[in-house]
Design a protein around this motif. Structure first.
Motif, PDB file in Angstrom:
ATOM      1  N   SER A  24      -3.434  26.669  28.113  1.00 25.83           N
ATOM      2  CA  SER A  24      -4.622  26.076  28.030  1.00 25.83           C
ATOM      3  C   SER A  24      -5.350  25.645  29.214  1.00 25.83           C
ATOM      4  O   SER A  24      -6.452  24.693  29.083  1.00 25.83           O
ATOM      5  N   SER A  56      -7.392  27.050  31.211  1.00 27.40           N
ATOM      6  CA  SER A  56      -8.750  27.667  31.450  1.00 27.40           C
ATOM      7  C   SER A  56      -9.518  27.107  30.511  1.00 27.40           C
ATOM      8  O   SER A  56      -9.219  26.633  29.133  1.00 27.40           O
ATOM      9  N   ARG A  57     -10.898  26.892  30.589  1.00 31.70           N
ATOM     10  CA  ARG A  57     -11.834  26.144  29.834  1.00 31.70           C
ATOM     11  C   ARG A  57     -11.992  27.104  28.490  1.00 31.70           C
ATOM     12  O   ARG A  57     -12.173  26.645  27.414  1.00 31.70           O
ATOM     13  N   GLU A  58     -11.934  28.352  28.935  1.00 29.33           N
ATOM     14  CA  GLU A  58     -12.397  29.283  27.858  1.00 29.33           C
ATOM     15  C   GLU A  58     -11.307  29.284  26.619  1.00 29.33           C
ATOM     16  O   GLU A  58     -11.354  29.071  25.566  1.00 29.33           O
ATOM     17  N   MET A  80      -9.248  26.733  26.200  1.00 31.63           N
ATOM     18  CA  MET A  80      -9.053  25.352  25.604  1.00 31.63           C
ATOM     19  C   MET A  80     -10.103  25.297  24.585  1.00 31.63           C
ATOM     20  O   MET A  80      -9.828  24.788  23.587  1.00 31.63           O
ATOM     21  N   ASP A  81     -11.266  25.901  24.729  1.00 31.23           N
ATOM     22  CA  ASP A  81     -12.329  26.002  23.684  1.00 31.23           C
ATOM     23  C   ASP A  81     -12.050  26.761  22.474  1.00 31.23           C
ATOM     24  O   ASP A  81     -12.076  26.353  21.393  1.00 31.23           O
ATOM     25  N   ASP A 121     -11.410  15.493  21.000  1.00 26.28           N
ATOM     26  CA  ASP A 121     -11.954  15.271  22.318  1.00 26.28           C
ATOM     27  C   ASP A 121     -11.436  14.051  22.926  1.00 26.28           C
ATOM     28  O   ASP A 121     -10.941  14.028  23.960  1.00 26.28           O
TER      29      ASP A 121
END
Length: 409
Positions: free
Chosen positions: A194, A196-198, A200-201, A251
């Protein structure tokens, strides 16, 4: 039993303290079991509890004697009360479990993955008849089961009752890594995916879809995507709020996990966000004699005070085990105990999966999710964990989590 034992006194003080010795004695004599109690033995038990720092002896004004109350600042006492109240709720006799000879047997059994009747007889220094009686009590109390008849071999069970016992005794959970070795090995490769932002999203959307649909929301993956991006859908207003709240609660978990350790305030804050606009008791523990889990035989805690004890003990369980058992197992067992307590009016499963994700993130594992089409197996494994052993539930949770991760089959 003409005089209550020291553990009975803790229960009576839980329901009646602070209280003077005379008032306590009178209340006990009102119980037909204790009407002939021995005052000296009663005071001796109370003295033992004071010496253990479980009970406070508080002077009354004008030299009128003393009151006695539970020392609720003592975490060990909280863990003892949690175990005693859980046994009471389950109809189990904690006095039979907590005799010195029975506890010595439990410690012997915990020393190995399994142990034979013959080995127990050799190491316990008690007669065959007495051993048989203790073994029957431990089987009836869901502490052990027989895995082979000839020669007779026993295995320690890990379930709600024994987990509260282990926490009370300050003992980490035994033998789970051996039982879940393949599941852990397969999942370990996904540590730190997780980053990378991609990814994680994707994990955030998976969690929201998985957790809300498990509880009856009719959203599709596309609906979740559209709601996150403030686009219209055909979902009901309640379903839309559930999805938005889960996103906001997740979040919070992602924001704080690196610098925050697990605590009661975090659990309540997460639930408050998760259930805002859905129930007025968001973020508050809630007990009721009529509260039930649909389809489950589990009896839930009937008072807020009991929930408070159990949730503090749940955090103690986490603190005790976080450096002793694999985080995949730790998160799964915490998840199991949380939903077994059912501390909130609604949203307990969703809150459990959020805190499970918090535990995983702290150790570098991805946010928890599973295929909601397997929810009936999920509920069945939870029930099996309460009736016998949680190993199947833990393996199911780890395996299903791995299967749903991006790019996994």
């Amino acid at each position: 039993m003409p005089t209550p034992g020291k553990y009975d006194l803790l229960i009576y003080l839980h329901f009646n303290g602070p209280i003077t010795f005379n008032d306590l004695e009178n209340i006990l004599r009102g119980n037909i079991l204790f009407e002939d109690l021995n005052t000296q033995i009663l005071y001796r038990h109370l003295r033992e509890l004071i010496d253990s720092d479980f009970v406070l002896k508080i002077p009354l004004s004008a030299a009128r004697g003393y009151e006695y109350s539970l020392n609720l600042e003592n975490d060990s006492l909280i863990n003892h009360i949690s175990f005693l109240l859980w046994c009471r709720k389950e109809g189990l006799d904690y006095n039979k479990i907590l005799t010195p000879s029975t506890e010595a047997l439990i410690l012997n059994i915990l020393k190995s993955d399994n142990i034979s009747h013959e080995n127990l007889l050799q190491t316990s220094n008690i007669s065959t008849k007495t051993l048989r009686k203790h073994v029957r009590n431990l089987i009836d109390s869901r502490f052990i089961h027989i895995i082979r008849q000839k020669p007779m071999v026993f295995e320690f069970l890990v379930n709600d009752v024994t987990l509260w016992y282990l926490t009370m005794k300050g003992l980490p959970v035994p033998n789970m890594e051996c039982k879940c070795k393949d599941s852990i090995s397969n999942m370990d490769a996904n540590r730190d995916i997780s980053g990378s932002r991609e990814i994680m999203d994707k994990l955030i959307k998976l969690h929201i879809y998985s957790s809300t649909v498990t509880e009856g929301n009719t959203a599709s993956n596309e609906d979740v995507e559209r709601i996150i991006n403030d686009l219209p859908t055909n979902l009901t207003p309640k379903e839309i709020i559930e999805i938005k709240n889960t996103k906001d609660a997740l979040d919070l978990i992602i924001e704080v996990y690196k610098d925050t350790d697990l605590n009661i305030d975090l659990i309540k804050n997460t639930h408050q966000i998760l259930m805002r606009g859905l129930i007025k008791e968001a973020g508050m523990f809630f007990a009721s004699p009529t509260k039930r889990i649909v389809g489950s035989k589990l009896k839930l805690p009937s008072t807020n005070k009991m929930i408070e004890y159990l949730m503090k003990s749940l955090v103690s369980f986490y603190d005790l085990n976080k450096n002793h058992i694999h985080p995949l197992i730790l998160g799964s067992i915490f998840h199991f105990l949380f939903v077994s307590i059912h501390p909130f009016k609604d949203g307990n499963g969703r809150a459990a999966r959020l805190i499970h994700s918090f535990i995983l993130l702290k150790s570098g594992f991805p946010i928890f999710a599973f295929n909601p089409e397997r929810k009936y197996e999920y509920f069945n494994y939870l029930e099996k964990g309460r009736e016998s052993d949680i190993s199947d539930f833990v393996r199911f949770i780890i395996d299903e989590h791995r299967k749903i991760l991006p790019g996994k089959q």
